[in-house]
Each structure stands twice: as structure tokens, then as C-alpha cells.
Motif scaffolding. Structure first.
Motif, PDB file in Angstrom:
ATOM      1  N   ILE A  23      74.311  26.032  41.877  1.00  0.00           N
ATOM      2  CA  ILE A  23      73.034  25.346  42.062  1.00  0.00           C
ATOM      3  C   ILE A  23      72.784  25.027  43.534  1.00  0.00           C
ATOM      4  CG2 ILE A  23      71.748  23.220  41.516  1.00  0.00           C
ATOM      5  CD1 ILE A  23      71.979  25.144  39.160  1.00  0.00           C
ATOM      6  N   ALA A  24      73.851  24.703  44.255  1.00  0.00           N
ATOM      7  CA  ALA A  24      73.758  24.319  45.667  1.00  0.00           C
ATOM      8  C   ALA A  24      72.893  23.071  45.848  1.00  0.00           C
ATOM      9  CB  ALA A  24      73.258  25.473  46.530  1.00  0.00           C
ATOM     10  N   LEU A  25      72.878  22.214  44.845  1.00  0.00           N
ATOM     11  CA  LEU A  25      72.197  20.923  44.876  1.00  0.00           C
ATOM     12  C   LEU A  25      73.142  19.901  44.266  1.00  0.00           C
ATOM     13  CD1 LEU A  25      68.699  21.884  43.388  1.00  0.00           C
ATOM     14  CD2 LEU A  25      69.142  21.285  45.762  1.00  0.00           C
ATOM     15  N   TYR A  50      71.115  22.421  28.783  1.00  0.00           N
ATOM     16  CA  TYR A  50      72.013  23.499  29.163  1.00  0.00           C
ATOM     17  C   TYR A  50      73.426  23.012  29.436  1.00  0.00           C
ATOM     18  CZ  TYR A  50      67.594  25.949  29.986  1.00  0.00           C
ATOM     19  OH  TYR A  50      66.348  26.497  29.853  1.00  0.00           O
ATOM     20  N   SER A  51      74.375  23.880  29.165  1.00  0.00           N
ATOM     21  CA  SER A  51      75.773  23.612  29.475  1.00  0.00           C
ATOM     22  C   SER A  51      76.019  23.858  30.961  1.00  0.00           C
ATOM     23  CB  SER A  51      76.676  24.532  28.650  1.00  0.00           C
ATOM     24  OG  SER A  51      76.554  25.867  29.097  1.00  0.00           O
ATOM     25  N   ALA A  52      77.116  23.323  31.445  1.00  0.00           N
ATOM     26  CA  ALA A  52      77.504  23.562  32.843  1.00  0.00           C
ATOM     27  C   ALA A  52      77.722  25.047  33.084  1.00  0.00           C
ATOM     28  CB  ALA A  52      78.753  22.762  33.190  1.00  0.00           C
ATOM     29  N   ARG A  53      78.184  25.749  32.064  1.00  0.00           N
ATOM     30  CA  ARG A  53      78.473  27.176  32.213  1.00  0.00           C
ATOM     31  C   ARG A  53      77.215  28.020  32.392  1.00  0.00           C
ATOM     32  NH1 ARG A  53      82.496  25.740  28.173  1.00  0.00           N
ATOM     33  NH2 ARG A  53      80.838  26.030  26.667  1.00  0.00           N
ATOM     34  N   CYS A  54      76.061  27.561  31.904  1.00  0.00           N
ATOM     35  CA  CYS A  54      74.867  28.415  31.988  1.00  0.00           C
ATOM     36  C   CYS A  54      73.757  27.842  32.873  1.00  0.00           C
ATOM     37  CB  CYS A  54      74.329  28.734  30.599  1.00  0.00           C
ATOM     38  SG  CYS A  54      73.407  27.417  29.816  1.00  0.00           S
ATOM     39  N   ILE A  55      73.903  26.638  33.369  1.00  0.00           N
ATOM     40  CA  ILE A  55      72.800  26.028  34.122  1.00  0.00           C
ATOM     41  C   ILE A  55      72.473  26.795  35.404  1.00  0.00           C
ATOM     42  CG2 ILE A  55      74.130  24.334  35.455  1.00  0.00           C
ATOM     43  CD1 ILE A  55      71.810  22.322  34.632  1.00  0.00           C
ATOM     44  N   GLY A  56      73.473  27.328  36.063  1.00  0.00           N
ATOM     45  CA  GLY A  56      73.226  28.103  37.282  1.00  0.00           C
ATOM     46  C   GLY A  56      72.405  29.348  36.993  1.00  0.00           C
ATOM     47  N   GLU A  57      72.775  30.066  35.938  1.00  0.00           N
ATOM     48  CA  GLU A  57      72.056  31.284  35.560  1.00  0.00           C
ATOM     49  C   GLU A  57      70.614  30.961  35.173  1.00  0.00           C
ATOM     50  OE1 GLU A  57      70.064  33.732  32.815  1.00  0.00           O
ATOM     51  OE2 GLU A  57      71.248  32.077  32.015  1.00  0.00           O
ATOM     52  N   ASN A  59      68.729  28.452  36.180  1.00  0.00           N
ATOM     53  CA  ASN A  59      67.970  28.098  37.375  1.00  0.00           C
ATOM     54  C   ASN A  59      67.684  29.326  38.232  1.00  0.00           C
ATOM     55  OD1 ASN A  59      67.483  24.966  38.040  1.00  0.00           O
ATOM     56  ND2 ASN A  59      69.151  25.241  36.587  1.00  0.00           N
ATOM     57  N   ALA A  60      68.620  30.266  38.305  1.00  0.00           N
ATOM     58  CA  ALA A  60      68.397  31.506  39.052  1.00  0.00           C
ATOM     59  C   ALA A  60      67.341  32.372  38.366  1.00  0.00           C
ATOM     60  CB  ALA A  60      69.709  32.271  39.192  1.00  0.00           C
ATOM     61  N   THR A  61      67.433  32.504  37.046  1.00  0.00           N
ATOM     62  CA  THR A  61      66.487  33.331  36.290  1.00  0.00           C
ATOM     63  C   THR A  61      65.051  32.859  36.493  1.00  0.00           C
ATOM     64  OG1 THR A  61      68.126  33.910  34.616  1.00  0.00           O
ATOM     65  CG2 THR A  61      65.802  34.069  33.958  1.00  0.00           C
ATOM     66  N   TYR A  62      64.838  31.560  36.447  1.00  0.00           N
ATOM     67  CA  TYR A  62      63.488  31.015  36.593  1.00  0.00           C
ATOM     68  C   TYR A  62      63.123  30.707  38.045  1.00  0.00           C
ATOM     69  CZ  TYR A  62      63.198  30.909  31.570  1.00  0.00           C
ATOM     70  OH  TYR A  62      63.168  31.282  30.241  1.00  0.00           O
ATOM     71  N   GLU A  63      63.999  31.064  38.975  1.00  0.00           N
ATOM     72  CA  GLU A  63      63.752  30.901  40.411  1.00  0.00           C
ATOM     73  C   GLU A  63      63.301  29.488  40.757  1.00  0.00           C
ATOM     74  OE1 GLU A  63      60.992  34.279  40.612  1.00  0.00           O
ATOM     75  OE2 GLU A  63      62.556  35.357  41.747  1.00  0.00           O
ATOM     76  N   VAL A  64      63.997  28.524  40.191  1.00  0.00           N
ATOM     77  CA  VAL A  64      63.638  27.116  40.374  1.00  0.00           C
ATOM     78  C   VAL A  64      63.697  26.719  41.848  1.00  0.00           C
ATOM     79  CG1 VAL A  64      64.215  24.735  39.754  1.00  0.00           C
ATOM     80  CG2 VAL A  64      64.338  26.545  38.025  1.00  0.00           C
ATOM     81  N   ALA A  65      64.706  27.167  42.572  1.00  0.00           N
ATOM     82  CA  ALA A  65      64.830  26.809  43.996  1.00  0.00           C
ATOM     83  C   ALA A  65      63.621  27.277  44.796  1.00  0.00           C
ATOM     84  CB  ALA A  65      66.118  27.395  44.575  1.00  0.00           C
TER      85      ALA A  65
END
Length: 127
Positions: A23-25, A50-57, A59-65
Motif C-alpha cells: 500500500i505504501a501508506l 478485505y483481508s491483509a493478503r488481498c488489500i494491496g491487490e 487497491n492496485a486494481t482500482y488504482e486508488v493511489a
């Protein structure tokens, strides 16, 4: 009724560390507290945290950053709406948004804070 994600137990500290790196946040403390009880959850109504295991994916998929800098997508309603927290606010409101339009100007306040939101989904704190 609310249940943990199938096969879910408390999150391993390595999974939380990996989520932080992906996440880098900052991860909001109330979300990490939930993960210390269960690694994600899903209600009968289809609301998922979301679980810790999938939250990064997710956020990346939906380009939240890119579209909602400073926010963290923490779940969805299984119908196209996502739930977000401010990454830098431990007492952040839970915001809802269409996953196809993650402009913060269009976010709606779903709950005044994460713990209240979880309690509204569950019959007991942290399900």
C-alpha cells in the motif's frame, strides 16, 4: 449474520507487513485491530472487508493511489460500491464510492468511523 472470510483466522504479522509495503501508506489502526481478530470478513448482505493478503491487490486494481491519493480501499458491497478510509486518519470516517469513479469529491460518508461501521454490520464488535 456476518462471518469471517472462509478459512480466515487472525492475520499473521507478516501479512500486515506485506500489506503495508504494498500500500505504501499507513494502515489505519482500527483496520489492523480487526485483522488481529479475523483476516477480513463478509456479511450475508455481501459487504466485504478485505483481508491483509488481498488489500494491496484490490487497491492496485482500482488504482486508488492515482484517483484517491491518501485513501485506502478497505472493502466493497459486492455490487460495485467500495468502502474507503483516509490512510492518515485513525478516526477516519468510512466513505462509500462507486468503484468506477473514485474521485474523493463524490465520496459519501457511510459511517463516522470504522469501528461504528463494523458494529453496524455485526451483532458484536469485530464479529
Amino acid at each position: 449474520m456476518t462471518e469471517s472470510v472462509p478459512g480466515s483466522t487472525a492475520t499473521a504479522s507478516a501479512d500486515v507487513a506485506r500489506a503495508r509495503a504494498e500500500i505504501a501508506l499507513s494502515l489505519p489502526a482500527p483496520l489492523v485491530a480487526l485483522w488481529n481478530v479475523t483476516d477480513g470478513l463478509m456479511t450475508d448482505a455481501g459487504v466485504t472487508v478485505y483481508s491483509a493478503r488481498c488489500i494491496g491487490e484490490r487497491n492496485a486494481t482500482y488504482e486508488v493511489a492515482q484517483y484517491a491519493p491518501g485513501f485506502l480501499l478497505i472493502g466493497d458491497d459486492s455490487g460495485g460500491r467500495g468502502f474507503l478510509l483516509r490512510a492518515d486518519g485513525p478516526g477516519s470516517a468510512v466513505f462509500a464510492s462507486d468503484l468506477g469513479d473514485l474521485g474523493p469529491e463524490d465520496f459519501e460518508v457511510e459511517s463516522v468511523d470504522f469501528v461504528s461501521w463494523i458494529e453496524s454490520l455485526c451483532s458484536t464488535p469485530f464479529c
